[in-house]
Scaffold this active site. Structure first.
Site, PDB file in Angstrom:
ATOM      1  N   MET A 116     -26.924  10.967 -10.371  1.00 52.46           N
ATOM      2  CA  MET A 116     -26.749  11.465 -11.711  1.00 52.46           C
ATOM      3  C   MET A 116     -27.163  12.919 -11.818  1.00 52.46           C
ATOM      4  O   MET A 116     -28.214  13.309 -11.326  1.00 52.46           O
ATOM      5  CB  MET A 116     -27.600  10.645 -12.672  1.00 52.46           C
ATOM      6  CG  MET A 116     -27.218   9.179 -12.720  1.00 52.46           C
ATOM      7  SD  MET A 116     -25.551   8.893 -13.356  1.00 52.46           S
ATOM      8  CE  MET A 116     -25.979   8.300 -15.011  1.00 52.46           C
ATOM      9  N   CYS A 117     -26.347  13.683 -12.521  1.00 48.24           N
ATOM     10  CA  CYS A 117     -26.775  15.020 -12.893  1.00 48.24           C
ATOM     11  C   CYS A 117     -27.679  14.900 -14.122  1.00 48.24           C
ATOM     12  O   CYS A 117     -27.740  13.867 -14.772  1.00 48.24           O
ATOM     13  CB  CYS A 117     -25.565  15.881 -13.244  1.00 48.24           C
ATOM     14  SG  CYS A 117     -24.425  16.101 -11.861  1.00 48.24           S
ATOM     15  N   ARG A 118     -28.376  15.958 -14.403  1.00 52.44           N
ATOM     16  CA  ARG A 118     -29.181  16.005 -15.606  1.00 52.44           C
ATOM     17  C   ARG A 118     -28.986  17.341 -16.288  1.00 52.44           C
ATOM     18  O   ARG A 118     -28.802  18.345 -15.629  1.00 52.44           O
ATOM     19  CB  ARG A 118     -30.673  15.850 -15.264  1.00 52.44           C
ATOM     20  CG  ARG A 118     -31.042  14.415 -15.001  1.00 52.44           C
ATOM     21  CD  ARG A 118     -32.219  14.295 -14.105  1.00 52.44           C
ATOM     22  NE  ARG A 118     -32.371  12.915 -13.706  1.00 52.44           N
ATOM     23  CZ  ARG A 118     -33.310  12.102 -14.202  1.00 52.44           C
ATOM     24  NH1 ARG A 118     -34.199  12.554 -15.069  1.00 52.44           N
ATOM     25  NH2 ARG A 118     -33.378  10.862 -13.806  1.00 52.44           N
TER      26      ARG A 118
END
Lengths: 318, 318, 318, 318
Positions: free
Chosen positions: C37-39
């Site tokens: 996941m990117c944030r």
């Protein structure tokens, strides 16, 4: 059950006795949330493609660098490096500051190059910025060196340690890590002549230096190094909490692999090397010995005396 | 004809006398094929977008880094850096090892940020590897520093120079360049208290040190530095062949720009600062003074005495 | 207890009804070991130093990029980027492929720059190599865009999606990510004119395209984007498993922050934005609306017809 | 005097006739200030260390990348790459965006690796950002390809060229350069089956496409490529101003080297390959043939028809 080391080499009596305790203590260590551990793997034997240790296995170094599965560690995204011995006396080396898992060059090189002796490392910075000069393995002449561990209070020990170095070794220092400095100190203490003795002296020097400066002694050192002929590894810590070290047969015809963490889940394949050991992988197979830092006192206080310098930043030189 | 400096500041008599000779000598210098010169530009005045010096002009720093037009120099492709003063006491900094001309980040940052005082540098490595830690400007606390020039025999002078540093400055060294070390020495000699005096002492220290070690003295130093209030520059060389330094009014309301090479072909705009000068751009405009390295002797030989260390690489510490 | 959104904006009835279910489902999602996941975090309000979201808090983006604490996610070490609005119509941008936690430039820039509207992103590559062109935020004219999520079967959808783009947008594509392509598609569908409508159409286009090609439809999309005036965010997924989105007041005088993961452990501070929502942070505070992909059919099959090309790789053009 | 090609291979009559004219025209070309030329070198023969072409000679590729001596060109500081054939069917590759002269990895790899067939390239960006994906050599399966030259009006030709690619080749495009696209087009036209024929068709396709779009036709193409068995090179330009190409025997036992610029000043060693030639270095030595782009017409206009897309950015898909 974990394979017993005696299957493939002589284990000193002292190690056999407390084997159970040591493995238990390892279990405890690797359950700690020790977020900043480097990982490495080294091989000596018939020529093997680097990728077999670096990228291929289910738990290869690259996979480990991305998502450590055994320990609840964080990732090793602060660079990586490989050193391999080929036709030249000195090793080749490739290192970069990208996370290992996203480096296409590494994949290609590891797939092309076969070597009878190589070292590979993924870094989680404990100190020293993220830059190529701080990536392992470090190379000097024919020697390559890589390390997992730390020196407590390094910020106070760095300068007197650097002061110990002869001019050529001082000039050879290009990074800022404790690991590179331990390597240079080992060279200073005669790595060429007596590899394990020199490392023992270098570690002992650091411990005596910390004592002398009134600092708590803390050296944790799990390292591999080579001159292109033999592969050496040491697992040692002043507090007996050294990072782990494992060995396994690998490749065709009597090759061996040393790793900081097993490369796969086959517990039978990997024999743990106990804390306080040195390993030599050479012509005649694997030899494990007791190892500890040399306890000789520092030769004389003068050797770490502070250099005279202008008091108070700005006093006239007159 | 080249504009006379007196249009905007007081020129010391000594400089006026030999103005012609100096410019002629500059012409000669810049016709030499000196392949490895850094280039820089600095500004103090009403807030200006960095791009006006860094990317916009026909001969901006970036353009210069790519294809030097005046001198037959090679390119400056070993990294770049900018330091700018904003709301904080310490400067902001951005530096990278890509050639400046191919860095989109630099273009965007230079277009967005306005500053009343900033320094920009493109590097051609004379020593020290290509890595961020070796890119100018160097920053320490509120100070920023950048440099074009060289120290002769630096490989022999480096260690005694580093030995001079107080522990905190020693620890602050992260690169391997002579430039960073001159900056740290200047801090050691009191840059905070007496900027030009400290630089003069640092340079004098290096010259005396070279003499003492029996080396040919060669220091060429064209540098700019700032504490966020005033912008300082020095053009000095032990052999009177210092890299060039130019000044020009720039921006709205009395801003000034200092550069190692004119940013455009308008010869009337750029006044050459003679060798042996210091420049202060401050509240009251530009002030140019005579400058030379301090000639005080080294305080005592002890200060650069070699540190005792194990003879012959490997002798026992006992 | 988690703060209720209605404290600072109107929540559509549909959202209120299933709020409990949604938060529960979020808990489940973030317990999955979703490694890639990117944030991101975005802010609109009175000028704030970027560091307040990017580097300072206990759970800032940088800290999150290194060791995600809430979810058992892996790290985000495939680059980062920031886009901020200042004096210029277009945003400034800084992005690099190093892990965010080891980038000194980012620390310095985030400490110097204050902005009334900015976006920051740390990347965990789901596709597209690790290189600057693939780092968020993407910028086109005045628009900045960043994204957390994925398009299922993107390898099959990429080409017909790219075929949809007008020539100027096609030429503007420099990377290989699905995120950049969604941004360009949104521009194609009128982002300038009707931001949320254009995003809805772009997402609907992708869903229809997948259906038409007989692929399972899977679009997960939690994104933030801005024209420099308003800050928009969308949380949407075709399978109702969109990555999370949270909002909180921040900074002086009515600023708001939108984040993919809360920046600290203060559960009362962060209100979760339900799946199927769009958020607009503008002059008049925060507005949350229902959002879903447009369900209009593709205009005609021709629009994604394969281009005629030489059959069988190598047939004569004749 | 420059060595005559016939010393080591058969020169077609057409080339012999205008040899004088061609060399004269080369002299003129290299006196132009053509700032943005790439340079490359390729070798086939008994295994040779890469460094012999890449780093060792007085005018090796790395030296050339730094300070071109013959032509008044600027430097090649936008990255570099090497591809070499070893034990695997596909080549190894190492490329990076640093200037070649400052890359320690390159030096070490070039010193360690010996290969019977390798390609090396230093880049001066004519288009496409500075990033690894844009660095030559490009690799696809067993093929490696590198290029010096340009396509005029590439910004208009890029999209229809990309539209020609089969899905797998389209997906294989990761960069933005004209060079990579020419390579993929050649694969599309059957590089595997008929290497020179496929390149001729790819170039002819680009020329016809430019004509059809009403653009001035300009293709300059001096390239080397290999399948791991034979080494191919082409020197061709639609305006007969192709970048230069030279050949020389090199290494032990009948090896040959092809270069874009001679690697040293020994004019007798380097034979210029005339414009409009293809070179094959294979089992039986060197073969030079006439070469020109295929002049077959585009199969049908449909093949480059614009894709239907929503008019006017934002029209409803209905």
């Amino acid at each position: 059950m974990r394979k017993v080391l005696t299957h493939f080499y002589h284990v000193p009596l002292e190690h056999r006795r407390d084997d159970g305790r040591r493995i238990a203590s390892y279990q405890k260590i690797r359950n700690r949330s020790d977020r900043r551990m480097c990982r490495w793997a080294a091989y000596r034997g018939e020529p093997l493609y680097l990728e077999e240790l670096v990228t291929s296995p289910a738990h290869s170094l690259i996979e480990q660098s991305h998502c450590a599965t055994r320990a609840k560690t964080a990732t090793n995204g602060d660079g990586f490096g490989i050193a391999w011995y080929g036709d030249r006396p000195e090793p080749g080396r490739y290192r970069d500051i990208l996370p290992a898992w996203s480096d296409c060059n590494l994949r290609s090189i590891a797939r092309q190059i076969r070597s009878r002796l190589f070292l590979a490392h993924v870094r989680a910075a404990t100190g020293g910025g993220t830059r190529r000069d701080n990536c392992h393995p470090f190379v000097h002449g024919r020697w390559a060196f890589m390390h997992n561990g730390q020196i407590g209070h390094f910020e106070h020990l760095r300068r007197p340690m650097e002061n110990m170095l002869a001019d050529d070794l001082y000039a050879a220092r290009t990074g800022t890590t404790d690991s590179e400095l331990l390597f240079l100190l080992a060279l200073q203490f005669g790595l060429e002549r007596d590899p394990l003795g020199a490392v023992a002296e270098a570690l002992g020097f650091v411990e005596r230096l910390a004592e002398q400066l009134g600092l708590k002694v803390l050296v944790r050192f799990t390292a591999a190094f080579s001159n292109g002929q033999d592969l050496f590894a040491v697992r040692y810590a002043s507090d007996r909490k050294a990072p782990t070290l494992f060995a396994a047969p690998m490749g065709p015809q009597g090759g061996y692999c040393l790793v900081s963490e097993p490369l796969n889940d086959d517990d039978n394949a990997w024999a743990e090397i106990p804390d306080g050991s040195a390993v030599i992988v050479g012509e005649n197979g694997v030899d494990v010995r007791l190892f500890s830092a040399a306890d000789a006192p520092l030769r004389e206080p003068a050797s770490v005396a502070p250099v005279a310098r202008p008091a108070d930043k700005g006093v006239q030189l007159a």
